[in-house]
Motif scaffolding. Structure first.
Motif, short mmCIF file in Angstrom:
data_model
loop_
_atom_site.label_atom_id
_atom_site.label_comp_id
_atom_site.label_asym_id
_atom_site.label_seq_id
_atom_site.Cartn_x
_atom_site.Cartn_y
_atom_site.Cartn_z
N ARG A 260 42.60 32.25 39.51
CA ARG A 260 42.63 33.53 40.20
C ARG A 260 41.36 33.71 41.00
O ARG A 260 40.25 33.48 40.52
N TRP A 261 41.54 34.13 42.25
CA TRP A 261 40.43 34.40 43.16
C TRP A 261 40.76 35.71 43.85
O TRP A 261 41.62 35.76 44.73
N TYR B 158 30.65 35.24 30.83
CA TYR B 158 32.07 35.49 30.63
C TYR B 158 32.30 37.00 30.55
O TYR B 158 31.53 37.70 29.88
N GLN C 135 39.51 46.15 34.56
CA GLN C 135 38.91 45.77 33.27
C GLN C 135 38.34 46.99 32.55
O GLN C 135 38.46 47.12 31.33
N ASP D 299 35.39 37.99 29.49
CA ASP D 299 36.49 38.05 28.53
C ASP D 299 36.00 38.37 27.12
O ASP D 299 34.87 38.03 26.74
N GLY E 130 36.96 34.18 32.68
CA GLY E 130 36.74 34.90 33.93
C GLY E 130 35.28 35.28 34.14
O GLY E 130 34.52 35.48 33.19
N ARG F 227 38.70 33.47 38.00
CA ARG F 227 39.19 32.98 36.71
C ARG F 227 39.47 31.49 36.80
O ARG F 227 39.98 30.99 37.82
N GLU G 270 41.50 30.04 29.30
CA GLU G 270 41.13 30.54 30.62
C GLU G 270 39.96 31.50 30.45
O GLU G 270 39.89 32.23 29.46
N ASP H 210 36.49 38.36 41.53
CA ASP H 210 36.99 38.15 40.17
C ASP H 210 37.50 36.71 40.14
O ASP H 210 38.53 36.39 40.73
N THR I 296 41.73 29.47 45.09
CA THR I 296 42.74 29.21 44.07
C THR I 296 43.16 27.74 44.12
O THR I 296 43.48 27.21 45.19
#
Length: 355
Positions: A121-122, A163, A267, A165, A179, A133, A177, A131, A200
């Motif tokens: 993810r971009w 991170y 988030q 997450d 982020g 991931r 995964e 962001d 991506t």
């Protein structure tokens, strides 16, 4: 035989005494950095930035000799600590056998690994933030508030990011995964490249985890101060504590320049929904134009830290993440308000190339 003797002569014995009276011993090569050698051998040595800024690896030299890589007068160590024999392990070249004092084993050690990954993810967020991931070829474990080094596959340009997450439970499956929140810095080789186009699918690698940012009693209330993308480790720490504690409460002070720079809403809203009345968010803007429709707090993040914030500073832990000047100002302010300096945990972001 001569080669073996020479090899042994090149090794220095390090004895580390903990506050609990236990002693840990290991060998390092002469002229190696104390912290780097300890981490590479799986020694759970306190650290965070690894560049002589945060002070987490402060170590009292009992006997032996090291050569500091930086002028101690420019380090985060106080004059009293320097006079008492403290050095920074990350900047200390080992010159011979050492006896030192440090807080080992304060955090369950996760071995550092290098893992291939691919961008899953971009997404551009407000405030010139990406962001990012990464889907990992090999799932990993990490602790709340830790960080890793990332780079495009084949590139020598590497940068460290925290991170955002919530970490996987130690008895659960590792994270497949992870982020990061990447701020665009004018002239920044990595961030400018990342912003050029959607990345991506691009191959990356990560190395980590590093740092011990999120340590403290899980049931202790926390005041968390984030400047810009310093929000990433705060999201990780608070999310982790909400799941591990049934009572801890958190006040998050999030500082950016203007309303247009407020990012990571998804988030933050998820965290607020999960925490309910246990999490409170104060967003404060430092450069919002006068006369705008903003009705929230204005000023630097320190302006939000008052006795009226509703925090029992004498009984709370503090987690601070952001640029060097901001973190140092917040540390000073929280100490004045009564936070125990031993319970202030800081992650000081230093742009690459900063001396």
């Amino acid at each position: 035989m001569t080669s073996t003797v020479a090899q042994r002569a090149d090794l220095c014995r390090i004895s580390v005494r903990g506050k609990d009276g236990k002693e840990t011993c290991f060998d390092v090569k002469r002229n190696d950095l104390l912290l780097k050698a300890a981490i590479e051998q799986g020694v759970d040595y306190p650290h965070n930035c690894r560049v002589g800024v945060c002070g987490s690896c402060k170590t009292r030299l009992v006997s032996g000799r090291v050569s500091p890589m930086v002028d101690l007068a420019l380090s985060p160590l106080t004059n009293e600590q320097i006079e008492a024999g403290y050095v920074l392990a990350c900047q200390a070249k080992v010159r011979g056998d050492l006896v030192v004092e440090a807080r080992l084993g304060h955090h369950a050690l996760i071995p550092v690994k290098t893992v291939p990954a691919r961008v899953s993810r971009w997404v551009k967020l407000p405030g010139d933030v990406i962001d990012l991931r990464l889907k990992l070829d090999t799932p990993v474990y990490f602790h709340a508030g830790q960080y890793c080094t990332i780079a495009e596959s084949g590139s020598f340009t590497r940068r460290s990011y925290s991170y955002y997450d919530v970490p996987p439970p130690e008895d659960g499956a590792p994270a497949a995964e992870v982020g990061f929140l990447v701020k665009r810095l004018p002239g920044g080789k990595f961030s400018e490249w990342l912003f050029e186009q959607d990345r991506t699918g691009t191959k990356f690698w990560i190395e980590g985890p590093y740092g011990i940012m999120g340590i403290d009693d899980v049931d202790t209330d926390g005041v968390c101060v984030a400047g810009g993308t310093g929000l990433a480790p705060i999201l990780s720490i608070v999310g982790d504590r909400l799941r591990r504690s049934k009572s801890a409460r958190f006040t998050i002070v999030f500082g950016v320049r203007t309303q247009k720079d407020v990012f990571a809403n998804a988030q933050l809203q998820q965290l607020l929904a999960e925490g309910g009345d246990r999490v409170r968010l104060v967003t404060i803007l430092s450069h919002e134009p006068a006369g705008s429709d903003w009705t929230g707090a204005r000023g630097l993040v320190t302006a939000a830290l008052t006795q009226d914030l509703g925090v029992d500073y004498s009984r709370t832990a503090a987690f601070i993440c952001g640029n060097l000047g901001m973190v140092e100002a917040v540390e000073k302010r929280l100490t004045e308000l009564g936070v125990d300096p031993e319970r202030i945990h800081a992650d000081k972001f230093v742009p690459s190339g900063t001396p």
